[in-house]
Design an enzyme around this catalytic site. Structure first.
Site, mmCIF file in Angstrom:
data_model
loop_
_atom_site.group_PDB
_atom_site.id
_atom_site.type_symbol
_atom_site.label_atom_id
_atom_site.label_comp_id
_atom_site.label_asym_id
_atom_site.label_seq_id
_atom_site.Cartn_x
_atom_site.Cartn_y
_atom_site.Cartn_z
ATOM 1 N N THR A 83 1.072 -1.220 0.468
ATOM 2 C CA THR A 83 0.226 -0.391 0.400
ATOM 3 C C THR A 83 1.284 1.600 -0.338
ATOM 4 O O THR A 83 1.091 1.980 -0.496
ATOM 5 C CB THR A 83 -1.099 0.142 0.904
ATOM 6 O OG1 THR A 83 -1.750 -1.663 1.546
ATOM 7 C CG2 THR A 83 -1.926 0.533 0.999
ATOM 8 N N ALA A 107 -0.939 -0.984 7.540
ATOM 9 C CA ALA A 107 -1.587 -2.337 8.553
ATOM 10 C C ALA A 107 -1.829 -3.532 8.291
ATOM 11 O O ALA A 107 -2.380 -3.196 6.691
ATOM 12 C CB ALA A 107 -2.248 -1.496 9.667
ATOM 13 N N LYS A 116 1.087 -4.460 13.239
ATOM 14 C CA LYS A 116 1.558 -4.445 11.633
ATOM 15 C C LYS A 116 2.984 -5.530 11.523
ATOM 16 O O LYS A 116 3.296 -5.973 13.082
ATOM 17 C CB LYS A 116 2.549 -2.517 11.729
ATOM 18 C CG LYS A 116 1.605 -2.127 11.354
ATOM 19 C CD LYS A 116 2.305 -0.403 11.417
ATOM 20 C CE LYS A 116 2.946 -0.522 10.482
ATOM 21 N NZ LYS A 116 3.167 -1.005 9.445
ATOM 22 N N GLY A 117 3.970 -5.645 10.873
ATOM 23 C CA GLY A 117 5.064 -6.336 10.409
ATOM 24 C C GLY A 117 5.158 -7.731 9.748
ATOM 25 O O GLY A 117 6.438 -8.525 9.405
ATOM 26 N N GLY A 118 3.866 -7.582 8.707
ATOM 27 C CA GLY A 118 3.716 -8.312 8.055
ATOM 28 C C GLY A 118 4.750 -8.506 6.877
ATOM 29 O O GLY A 118 4.485 -9.709 6.024
ATOM 30 N N GLY A 119 5.821 -7.260 6.436
ATOM 31 C CA GLY A 119 6.861 -7.012 5.777
ATOM 32 C C GLY A 119 7.849 -7.125 6.339
ATOM 33 O O GLY A 119 8.873 -6.517 6.145
ATOM 34 N N GLU A 170 9.515 0.367 11.887
ATOM 35 C CA GLU A 170 8.210 0.887 11.457
ATOM 36 C C GLU A 170 7.997 1.784 12.832
ATOM 37 O O GLU A 170 7.007 3.320 13.412
ATOM 38 C CB GLU A 170 7.043 0.161 10.908
ATOM 39 C CG GLU A 170 7.422 0.019 9.648
ATOM 40 C CD GLU A 170 6.585 -0.959 9.089
ATOM 41 O OE1 GLU A 170 6.385 -1.426 7.577
ATOM 42 O OE2 GLU A 170 6.270 -2.534 9.908
HETATM 43 C C1 5RP Z 1 5.801 -4.129 7.048
HETATM 44 C C2 5RP Z 1 4.343 -3.513 7.591
HETATM 45 C C3 5RP Z 1 3.238 -3.129 6.510
HETATM 46 O O1 5RP Z 1 2.737 -1.821 6.990
HETATM 47 C C4 5RP Z 1 1.539 -4.500 6.171
HETATM 48 O O2 5RP Z 1 2.512 -5.447 6.373
HETATM 49 C C5 5RP Z 1 0.595 -4.105 5.785
HETATM 50 O O3 5RP Z 1 1.111 -4.259 4.123
HETATM 51 P P1 5RP Z 1 0.485 -4.371 2.573
HETATM 52 O O4 5RP Z 1 0.038 -2.879 2.314
HETATM 53 O O5 5RP Z 1 1.658 -4.704 1.664
HETATM 54 O O6 5RP Z 1 -0.217 -5.296 2.858
HETATM 55 O O7 5RP Z 1 3.643 -3.682 8.881
HETATM 56 O O8 5RP Z 1 5.809 -4.823 8.131
#
Ligand code: 5RP
Length: 228
Positions: free
Chosen positions: A34, A89, A100-103, A109
């Site tokens: 995003t 998020a 958060k933290g999927g990435g 962050e």
């Molecule tokens: C990375 C995050 C991202 O903001 C969260 O994973 C959302 O990612 P996306 O916009 O690809 O859905 O926290 O650590």
């Protein structure tokens, strides 16, 4: 088709997020798909409106993209304040608490969010939930002794799993730490869990972002809603 629709929602959120940026602002930029749309839209504004902004990035991915598109990037310690940080998020509950933290970028962050006067999250509408926890809660863990941390989390019934990449190797964060995801299903008491995690030796940072965000921008198929 479904993926295109989700991307359109993310794009609408990103474009709306970029519209909040004003000339001469110091901006924090988050990480993720995003945020990609945010950076794209912001770079367009910087060029077209000749905006003089400086940004701090929460990952090398975001920093490279922003620089490539002409946004000036500085290190966090080189700026004296941040006016506004815009980030994605993974989940946001009815009380605006988030995961958060999927990435795998949540430590940086959180540091940037904490240094920022205002925090805005940009999400597609699928991220809005009643209660947190369906999305696994990421923990950044120091590799030394990480099996001991894992065992402690397991013995507490927190259902930990080391995050692995496509080659079955442990995912590494920016500072070469591991990610352990807690598969909790539901988090009934986010503040209590956050407090407990804050005190666990070996866990550098968790992905619960509580009482952090001021505004959420929810991307829909044809518009983006700004709350509040
Ligand atoms: C990375 C995050 C991202 O903001 C969260 O994973 C959302 O990612 P996306 O916009 O690809 O859905 O926290 O650590």
């Amino acid at each position: 088709m479904e993926k295109n629709l989700i991307n359109q929602k993310k794009k609408n959120a990103g474009i709306k997020g970029a519209s909040l940026v004003e000339d001469k602002m110091m901006i924090g930029l988050g990480t993720g798909s995003t945020v990609f749309y945010l950076v794209e839209a912001l770079a367009k504004r910087v060029k077209e409106e000749n905006l003089n902004i400086t940004a701090v990035a929460t990952s090398s991915r975001t920093a490279s993209l922003a620089e490539e598109l002409g946004i000036k990037i500085k290190q966090l310690d080189e700026v004296d304040h941040l006016d506004l940080t815009i980030d994605g998020a993974d989940e946001i509950d009815a009380n605006f608490q988030g995961i958060k933290g999927g990435g795998a970028a949540h430590t940086l962050e959180k540091i940037v969010a904490t240094a920022s006067n205002r925090n805005v999250w940009i999400v597609d509408e699928s991220k809005m939930v009643n209660e947190l926890g369906a999305f696994p809660l990421p923990l950044e863990v120091v590799p030394y002794g990480s099996s001991k941390v894992y065992e402690r989390l397991d013995s507490e019934g927190l259902n930990p799993k080391f995050r692995l990449d496509s080659k079955n190797q442990k995912v590494l964060t920016h500072y070469h730490n591991y990610i352990i995801d807690l598969h909790l299903g539901v988090i009934k008491h986010p503040h209590l869990l956050a407090q407990w995690l804050d005190h666990q030796v070996g866990i550098l940072e968790h992905g619960l972002f509580l009482d952090t965000v001021n505004t959420v921008i929810v991307g829909k198929s044809d518009k983006a809603e700004v709350i509040p």
